[in-house]
Write an enzyme that holds these catalytic residues in place. Structure first.
Site, PDB file in Angstrom:
ATOM      1  N   LYS A 353       0.815  -1.226   0.000  1.00  0.00           N
ATOM      2  CA  LYS A 353       0.000   0.000   0.000  1.00  0.00           C
ATOM      3  C   LYS A 353       0.843   1.269   0.000  1.00  0.00           C
ATOM      4  CE  LYS A 353      -4.324  -1.871   1.474  1.00  0.00           C
ATOM      5  NZ  LYS A 353      -5.248  -2.212   2.536  1.00  0.00           N
ATOM      6  N   ARG A 388      -3.537 -10.037   5.192  1.00  0.00           N
ATOM      7  CA  ARG A 388      -3.899 -10.117   3.771  1.00  0.00           C
ATOM      8  C   ARG A 388      -2.711  -9.610   2.970  1.00  0.00           C
ATOM      9  NH1 ARG A 388      -5.903  -6.863  -0.263  1.00  0.00           N
ATOM     10  NH2 ARG A 388      -7.548  -7.736  -1.562  1.00  0.00           N
TER      11      ARG A 388
END
Ligand code: HH2
Length: 426
Positions: A353, A388
């Protein structure tokens, strides 16, 4: 000249202890009375508990009762002169002090009985080991000493780090199988990108992308399959076709999604996001991001339970990067362990991210693997149950090391008192 006394005559060592079971072992190592070990474990650590909106009349009683057991509580100055109707509070007490406090609070008026029950549940959830599994609609995800790894498969043309790489069903199936071979404990299939500003995908298109991949994987994979969707219709079709979990980045806020999950045996991930992926980065002003995200998830769990989804079917996720600045994502990750107080397993997704890019200076998402692995290890250290990730192999390797460290800390104490404390954690 008299000899100077040795500076380390007593070998004073500040103990670096983690879980209560380790505390019990260190206390036992003094040859202390085993019964005393059981008592002292409960004194070893302060558990600060934050509460919102404690009523004016309850706050002074709360502080008084905490002081009486040897703890303390902070609340607004305005409580003393009645200039505020309620106050947030932070309670400070050891496990043993809470055990004395809570029965006393349960006998008090002004909402203190409910407050005591909530504090009790939060403490047990935070300090305990949590559930041993999450049962999906068809398969079960066992939870354990180390976080489980949820491998990401994006059947999309536009995902932020791997868009277009597995849009073809055969490529998506191959990727899912590779991730499982690398050690993924479950896979997460997504057919709509939720990156900031992404164009929404109609549910029919989403299902058209998902269906061939899901129906092939259902026959081939032994691990649970999660479907990353915001759409109730897609969730329903996916569960019928063999999916086990619904990963809803909108946190089950659509009543139809709650109905879809409640009417099935599927589990669900409740994630925090403000607005939608298209709008979420337009408003990142929070008074207190941790408080708001926690409130959102707590309310979402209450709503889900009211609509017939038992807590044993739910996980929570603070939604790193979803309607948050990089600093806010880091703040949430820093305190991710707090979310364990909600009483359901915590899932976190940091992989590739942009906040990792902000922290490391690495502009290319696929080159943020090491930072993602560091985030996963940090999450493990703070009791997160599922991570995740797109980068399964290095994450699994790192978590295997972390698991060894954790097992070293958790070696069992020898006395039954120490063991009893360890078994329930406290
Ligand atoms: N992050 C993404 C998507 N889904 N679900 C949960 N529960 N938690 C997350 O942090 C999360 C998520 C974003 O990653 P990715 O799927 O690779 O990107 P895109 O949404 O662009 O497909």
């Amino acid at each position: 000249m008299p000899e100077a006394p040795a500076r380390h005559r007593f070998a004073a060592r500040v103990l670096d202890w983690g879980p209560p079971v380790e505390v019990a072992r260190e206390l036992e190592a003094t040859d202390s009375d085993p019964e005393g070990v059981g008592i002292m474990v409960r004194k070893a650590r302060i558990y600060p508990v934050r509460l919102e909106a404690v009523p004016l009349k309850a706050a002074p009683l709360l502080k008084q009762e905490l002081l009486a057991v040897g703890g303390d509580a902070a609340h607004a100055r305005g409580i003393a002169d009645h200039s505020v109707p309620s106050s947030s509070a932070v309670l400070l007490a050891t496990w043993g002090q809470y055990r004395h406090l809570l029965p006393k609070l349960r006998r008090q008026p002004f909402g203190l009985r409910q407050l005591a029950d909530e504090v009790d549940r939060a403490l047990r959830a935070y300090a305990g080991r949590g559930p041993s599994e999450v049962a999906g609609a068809h398969r079960t995800l066992p939870l354990g000493a180390r976080p489980r790894v949820l491998g990401v498969v994006n059947v999309t043309p536009d995902s932020f780090s791997d868009g277009g790489r597995s849009l073809e069903p055969a490529a998506a199936v191959a990727l899912a199988e590779r991730l499982v071979a690398e050690g993924a404990d479950a896979v997460d299939l997504g057919a709509e990108s939720t990156r900031p500003g992404a164009t929404p995908v109609p549910p029919e298109v989403e299902w058209r992308r998902l269906e061939p991949v899901l129906s092939t994987l259902v026959g081939r994979l032994r691990v649970p399959i999660s479907v990353d969707t915001r759409h109730a219709a897609v969730a329903r079709q996916a569960i019928d076709a063999g999916a086990d979990l619904v990963n809803d980045v909108e946190g089950l806020r659509d009543p139809a999604m709650r109905v879809a999950v409640a009417g099935s045996r599927a589990a669900a991930v409740v994630m925090h996001m403000r607005g939608t992926p298209a709008t979420m980065q337009t408003d990142t002003a929070y008074g207190d991001v941790r408080r708001e995200v926690y409130r959102f998830l707590a309310d979402a769990l209450d709503r889900a339970e009211q609509d017939g989804i038992p807590p044993s079917k739910l996980l929570v996720d603070p939604g790193l990067g979803f309607g948050k600045t990089a600093e806010q994502s880091v703040e949430l990750l820093a305190h991710v362990g707090e979310f364990r107080s909600l009483g359901v397993p915590v899932l976190v997704g940091a992989s590739r991210k942009s906040f990792l890019g902000w922290a490391t200076g690495e502009p290319e998402p696929t080159a943020r693997v090491d930072a993602g692995v560091a985030a996963a290890v940090y999450a493990a250290e703070h009791g997160v149950s599922v991570v995740r990730t797109h980068d399964v192999a290095p994450t699994v390797r790192a978590l295997r090391l972390w698991e060894r460290i954790e097992l070293a800390r958790r070696a069992s104490p020898s006395s039954s008192e120490g063991k009893a404390a360890a078994e329930a954690e406290l």
